[in-house]
Write a protein that holds these residues in place. Sequence first.
Motif, PDB file in Angstrom:
ATOM      1  N   THR A 166       0.848  -1.200   0.000  1.00 14.78           N
ATOM      2  CA  THR A 166       0.000   0.000   0.000  1.00 14.78           C
ATOM      3  C   THR A 166       0.877   1.241   0.000  1.00 14.78           C
ATOM      4  OG1 THR A 166      -1.783  -1.108   1.210  1.00 14.78           O
ATOM      5  CG2 THR A 166      -1.751   1.298   1.294  1.00 14.78           C
ATOM      6  N   LEU A 167       0.570   2.191  -0.878  1.00 16.17           N
ATOM      7  CA  LEU A 167       1.244   3.489  -0.881  1.00 16.17           C
ATOM      8  C   LEU A 167       0.311   4.507  -0.252  1.00 16.17           C
ATOM      9  CD1 LEU A 167       3.507   5.471  -1.694  1.00 16.17           C
ATOM     10  CD2 LEU A 167       2.334   5.733  -3.900  1.00 16.17           C
ATOM     11  N   ARG A 168       0.802   5.155   0.794  1.00 15.91           N
ATOM     12  CA  ARG A 168       0.034   6.223   1.441  1.00 15.91           C
ATOM     13  C   ARG A 168       0.628   7.585   1.100  1.00 15.91           C
ATOM     14  NH1 ARG A 168      -3.355   4.736   5.964  1.00 15.91           N
ATOM     15  NH2 ARG A 168      -4.702   3.154   5.030  1.00 15.91           N
ATOM     16  N   HIS A 169      -0.278   8.535   0.817  1.00 11.71           N
ATOM     17  CA  HIS A 169       0.088   9.922   0.537  1.00 11.71           C
ATOM     18  C   HIS A 169      -0.151  10.742   1.794  1.00 11.71           C
ATOM     19  CE1 HIS A 169       0.740  13.456  -1.972  1.00 11.71           C
ATOM     20  NE2 HIS A 169      -0.305  14.006  -1.410  1.00 11.71           N
ATOM     21  N   GLU A 170       0.841  11.541   2.179  1.00 13.22           N
ATOM     22  CA  GLU A 170       0.819  12.390   3.372  1.00 13.22           C
ATOM     23  C   GLU A 170       0.503  11.602   4.635  1.00 13.22           C
ATOM     24  OE1 GLU A 170      -1.686  15.772   2.521  1.00 13.22           O
ATOM     25  OE2 GLU A 170      -0.079  16.749   1.415  1.00 13.22           O
ATOM     26  N   PRO A 171       1.245  10.497   4.870  1.00  5.83           N
ATOM     27  CA  PRO A 171       1.071   9.791   6.143  1.00  5.83           C
ATOM     28  C   PRO A 171       1.737  10.570   7.273  1.00  5.83           C
ATOM     29  CG  PRO A 171       2.913   8.858   4.973  1.00  5.83           C
ATOM     30  CD  PRO A 171       2.311   9.902   4.053  1.00  5.83           C
ATOM     31  N   ASN A 172       1.364  10.235   8.506  1.00  6.44           N
ATOM     32  CA  ASN A 172       2.085  10.772   9.648  1.00  6.44           C
ATOM     33  C   ASN A 172       3.480  10.165   9.636  1.00  6.44           C
ATOM     34  OD1 ASN A 172      -0.279  12.051  10.670  1.00  6.44           O
ATOM     35  ND2 ASN A 172      -0.951  10.086  11.483  1.00  6.44           N
ATOM     36  N   LYS A 173       4.480  10.998   9.776  1.00  2.63           N
ATOM     37  CA  LYS A 173       5.857  10.531   9.867  1.00  2.63           C
ATOM     38  C   LYS A 173       6.535  11.207  11.037  1.00  2.63           C
ATOM     39  CE  LYS A 173       6.991   9.291   5.086  1.00  2.63           C
ATOM     40  NZ  LYS A 173       8.036   9.392   4.070  1.00  2.63           N
ATOM     41  N   PRO A 174       7.230  10.435  11.879  1.00  4.67           N
ATOM     42  CA  PRO A 174       7.346   8.978  11.865  1.00  4.67           C
ATOM     43  C   PRO A 174       6.050   8.311  12.305  1.00  4.67           C
ATOM     44  CG  PRO A 174       8.443   9.877  13.798  1.00  4.67           C
ATOM     45  CD  PRO A 174       7.967  11.054  12.984  1.00  4.67           C
ATOM     46  N   ASN A 175       5.935   6.996  12.012  1.00  6.80           N
ATOM     47  CA  ASN A 175       4.795   6.192  12.439  1.00  6.80           C
ATOM     48  C   ASN A 175       5.314   4.830  12.866  1.00  6.80           C
ATOM     49  OD1 ASN A 175       4.796   4.382  10.005  1.00  6.80           O
ATOM     50  ND2 ASN A 175       4.391   6.339   8.984  1.00  6.80           N
ATOM     51  N   ASP A 176       4.415   3.979  13.367  1.00  9.70           N
ATOM     52  CA  ASP A 176       4.854   2.676  13.873  1.00  9.70           C
ATOM     53  C   ASP A 176       4.853   1.582  12.807  1.00  9.70           C
ATOM     54  OD1 ASP A 176       2.188   1.999  13.547  1.00  9.70           O
ATOM     55  OD2 ASP A 176       1.768   1.762  15.695  1.00  9.70           O
ATOM     56  N   GLY A 177       4.697   1.970  11.533  1.00  7.00           N
ATOM     57  CA  GLY A 177       4.740   0.996  10.451  1.00  7.00           C
ATOM     58  C   GLY A 177       3.403   0.370  10.112  1.00  7.00           C
ATOM     59  N   THR A 178       2.341   0.808  10.808  1.00  7.97           N
ATOM     60  CA  THR A 178       1.004   0.287  10.511  1.00  7.97           C
ATOM     61  C   THR A 178       0.185   1.341   9.782  1.00  7.97           C
ATOM     62  OG1 THR A 178       0.021   1.052  12.594  1.00  7.97           O
ATOM     63  CG2 THR A 178       1.055  -1.150  12.589  1.00  7.97           C
ATOM     64  N   LEU A 179      -0.763   0.885   8.973  1.00 14.91           N
ATOM     65  CA  LEU A 179      -1.627   1.818   8.238  1.00 14.91           C
ATOM     66  C   LEU A 179      -2.480   2.651   9.187  1.00 14.91           C
ATOM     67  CD1 LEU A 179      -2.743  -0.523   5.330  1.00 14.91           C
ATOM     68  CD2 LEU A 179      -1.148   1.388   5.188  1.00 14.91           C
ATOM     69  N   GLY A 184      -3.197   9.323   6.524  1.00 18.97           N
ATOM     70  CA  GLY A 184      -2.983   9.726   5.141  1.00 18.97           C
ATOM     71  C   GLY A 184      -4.007   9.106   4.204  1.00 18.97           C
ATOM     72  N   GLU A 185      -3.766   9.264   2.897  1.00 21.54           N
ATOM     73  CA  GLU A 185      -4.684   8.741   1.883  1.00 21.54           C
ATOM     74  C   GLU A 185      -3.991   7.658   1.071  1.00 21.54           C
ATOM     75  OE1 GLU A 185      -6.372  11.774  -0.560  1.00 21.54           O
ATOM     76  OE2 GLU A 185      -7.018  12.989   1.144  1.00 21.54           O
ATOM     77  N   THR A 186      -4.741   6.618   0.717  1.00 21.14           N
ATOM     78  CA  THR A 186      -4.187   5.521  -0.068  1.00 21.14           C
ATOM     79  C   THR A 186      -4.145   5.907  -1.538  1.00 21.14           C
ATOM     80  OG1 THR A 186      -4.956   3.848   1.496  1.00 21.14           O
ATOM     81  CG2 THR A 186      -4.524   3.116  -0.769  1.00 21.14           C
ATOM     82  N   ASP A 187      -2.930   5.891  -2.121  1.00 18.87           N
ATOM     83  CA  ASP A 187      -2.778   6.131  -3.564  1.00 18.87           C
ATOM     84  C   ASP A 187      -3.017   4.854  -4.350  1.00 18.87           C
ATOM     85  OD1 ASP A 187      -2.288   8.837  -3.475  1.00 18.87           O
ATOM     86  OD2 ASP A 187      -0.113   8.644  -3.467  1.00 18.87           O
ATOM     87  N   ILE A 188      -2.523   3.723  -3.825  1.00 19.17           N
ATOM     88  CA  ILE A 188      -2.740   2.424  -4.466  1.00 19.17           C
ATOM     89  C   ILE A 188      -2.525   1.353  -3.409  1.00 19.17           C
ATOM     90  CG2 ILE A 188      -0.350   2.214  -5.280  1.00 19.17           C
ATOM     91  CD1 ILE A 188      -1.469   0.719  -7.749  1.00 19.17           C
ATOM     92  N   THR A 189      -3.284   0.260  -3.513  1.00 20.06           N
ATOM     93  CA  THR A 189      -3.092  -0.893  -2.638  1.00 20.06           C
ATOM     94  C   THR A 189      -3.382  -2.156  -3.425  1.00 20.06           C
ATOM     95  OG1 THR A 189      -3.696  -1.906  -0.520  1.00 20.06           O
ATOM     96  CG2 THR A 189      -5.466  -0.802  -1.740  1.00 20.06           C
ATOM     97  N   GLN A 190      -2.581  -3.191  -3.189  1.00 23.62           N
ATOM     98  CA  GLN A 190      -2.804  -4.469  -3.864  1.00 23.62           C
ATOM     99  C   GLN A 190      -2.293  -5.596  -2.987  1.00 23.62           C
ATOM    100  OE1 GLN A 190      -4.490  -5.052  -6.939  1.00 23.62           O
ATOM    101  NE2 GLN A 190      -4.484  -6.997  -5.816  1.00 23.62           N
ATOM    102  N   THR A 191      -3.065  -6.693  -2.958  1.00 23.23           N
ATOM    103  CA  THR A 191      -2.678  -7.885  -2.225  1.00 23.23           C
ATOM    104  C   THR A 191      -2.313  -8.990  -3.193  1.00 23.23           C
ATOM    105  OG1 THR A 191      -4.112  -7.279  -0.356  1.00 23.23           O
ATOM    106  CG2 THR A 191      -3.442  -9.590  -0.518  1.00 23.23           C
ATOM    107  N   PHE A 192      -1.159  -9.618  -2.956  1.00 25.03           N
ATOM    108  CA  PHE A 192      -0.665 -10.702  -3.804  1.00 25.03           C
ATOM    109  C   PHE A 192      -0.645 -12.001  -3.003  1.00 25.03           C
ATOM    110  CE2 PHE A 192       1.370  -6.773  -5.254  1.00 25.03           C
ATOM    111  CZ  PHE A 192       1.074  -6.784  -6.615  1.00 25.03           C
ATOM    112  N   ASP A 193      -1.137 -13.083  -3.599  1.00 24.96           N
ATOM    113  CA  ASP A 193      -1.070 -14.419  -2.999  1.00 24.96           C
ATOM    114  C   ASP A 193       0.300 -15.018  -3.307  1.00 24.96           C
ATOM    115  OD1 ASP A 193      -3.746 -14.388  -2.046  1.00 24.96           O
ATOM    116  OD2 ASP A 193      -4.457 -14.909  -4.049  1.00 24.96           O
ATOM    117  N   LEU A 194       1.035 -15.405  -2.253  1.00 21.88           N
ATOM    118  CA  LEU A 194       2.393 -15.895  -2.448  1.00 21.88           C
ATOM    119  C   LEU A 194       2.574 -17.287  -1.844  1.00 21.88           C
ATOM    120  CD1 LEU A 194       4.501 -12.719  -1.578  1.00 21.88           C
ATOM    121  CD2 LEU A 194       3.766 -13.507  -3.822  1.00 21.88           C
ATOM    122  N   THR A 195       3.509 -18.015  -2.414  1.00 23.98           N
ATOM    123  CA  THR A 195       3.898 -19.330  -1.917  1.00 23.98           C
ATOM    124  C   THR A 195       5.397 -19.341  -1.715  1.00 23.98           C
ATOM    125  OG1 THR A 195       2.094 -20.405  -3.118  1.00 23.98           O
ATOM    126  CG2 THR A 195       3.930 -21.806  -2.424  1.00 23.98           C
TER     127      THR A 195
END
Length: 197
Positions: A166-179, A184-195
């Motif tokens: 997920t790419l966030r625009h104008e997030p709080n910085k610094p942050n604890d690494g969680t959304l 901020g606002e989400t510019d793009i988000t995508q979930t990929f299934d991995l093995t």
Amino acid sequence: MKANKFLSIIALTGTLFVSCSDDDENPEPINPEETITTMTVTLEPQGGGDTVTLVSRDLDGDGPDAPEIDISGSLSANTIYDGSVVLLNETESPAENVNEEIEGEADEHQFFFILDGGLNASVAYADDESNYVSEETGMNFDTNNPVGIEFTLTTTDASTGTLNVTLRHEPNKPNDGTLSDAGGETDITQTFDLTIE
């Protein structure tokens, strides 16, 4: 009577001149939201092996069609991957590289990597704002807040699960690494299934 009309016209003209004065001398720059159609995540194993690419392409944007997802293969167990994210706007010809804008506004962007579903892996940032040049000043940013264009993904045991990018625009910085903490606002988000094999 004529004097009153003349004074009214002068007053109106003066008002027009006042309302058109210096208001536009320093207009606020307009920064439209990025159009992003394509996300490519490249995972290159340190020490050699097969590079894995994760691609999400959504050429109709908010239209009815779901993104096309392409995952080139499985990840190897007990491997460190050098990761990178490239974002494109393929509604333009040639395609616009959105990374250039993200790099120039590194203090206003951050990628987040969320592993879920039992995937035995971890992600760490491999870049921060100081790696990029400010669009406004032309100088490197001077903070170590992460951006996430570059990262590492480390796998352990065989497993399956998901990686959300997920790419966030104008997030709080610094942050604890969680959304949730970033905001901020989400510019793009995508979930990929991995093995992991």
